[in-house]
Scaffold this motif. Sequence first.
Motif, mmCIF file in Angstrom:
data_model
loop_
_atom_site.group_PDB
_atom_site.id
_atom_site.type_symbol
_atom_site.label_atom_id
_atom_site.label_comp_id
_atom_site.label_asym_id
_atom_site.label_seq_id
_atom_site.Cartn_x
_atom_site.Cartn_y
_atom_site.Cartn_z
ATOM 1 N N THR A 14 99.894 -51.813 -7.222
ATOM 2 C CA THR A 14 101.025 -51.093 -6.996
ATOM 3 C C THR A 14 101.515 -50.319 -8.122
ATOM 4 O O THR A 14 101.672 -50.697 -9.195
ATOM 5 N N ARG A 16 103.593 -46.534 -9.658
ATOM 6 C CA ARG A 16 104.904 -45.696 -9.599
ATOM 7 C C ARG A 16 104.513 -44.416 -10.199
ATOM 8 O O ARG A 16 104.337 -44.435 -11.399
ATOM 9 N N THR A 18 105.042 -40.721 -12.053
ATOM 10 C CA THR A 18 105.925 -40.702 -12.985
ATOM 11 C C THR A 18 106.128 -38.975 -13.028
ATOM 12 O O THR A 18 107.044 -38.713 -12.588
ATOM 13 N N LYS A 39 107.799 -39.741 -8.869
ATOM 14 C CA LYS A 39 108.726 -41.017 -8.834
ATOM 15 C C LYS A 39 108.918 -41.716 -7.731
ATOM 16 O O LYS A 39 110.069 -42.250 -7.221
ATOM 17 N N THR A 41 106.480 -44.999 -5.338
ATOM 18 C CA THR A 41 105.530 -45.872 -5.499
ATOM 19 C C THR A 41 104.367 -45.942 -4.746
ATOM 20 O O THR A 41 104.438 -45.206 -3.497
ATOM 21 N N HIS A 59 100.546 -43.637 -0.529
ATOM 22 C CA HIS A 59 102.273 -43.831 -0.384
ATOM 23 C C HIS A 59 102.610 -44.179 1.026
ATOM 24 O O HIS A 59 102.033 -44.186 1.902
ATOM 25 N N VAL A 75 103.297 -51.132 -11.441
ATOM 26 C CA VAL A 75 104.349 -51.806 -11.037
ATOM 27 C C VAL A 75 104.290 -53.355 -11.327
ATOM 28 O O VAL A 75 103.305 -53.757 -10.404
#
Length: 85
Positions: A14, A16, A18, A39, A41, A59, A75
């Motif tokens: 997982t 995320r 940026t 922004k 995950t 996603h 993550v």
Amino acid sequence: MATKKYPPVSPGTTVRTTKPNHDKRSEWTDGAWEKRRWKITGTVITHSDAHGLCYKVQHKGGHEAWYDPSEFVVVPAKKKKKKAK
């Protein structure tokens, strides 16, 4: 001497996203650049290193896009809570 794992981020991880790395913009087609989301995950599906290392991320809702490693963070996995006795 220890060997490094390759690719550094495994499928199923997982991440995320940026922000876009504009220094890499010329390496992406317009279509690939526009598919990326920020922004949020997702889960790493695969990688490619044909033109430098990048990762395909899926996603929520099934949306997929490719990202440079500088455009996401891993993550941390949630720790399992111990059951009370």
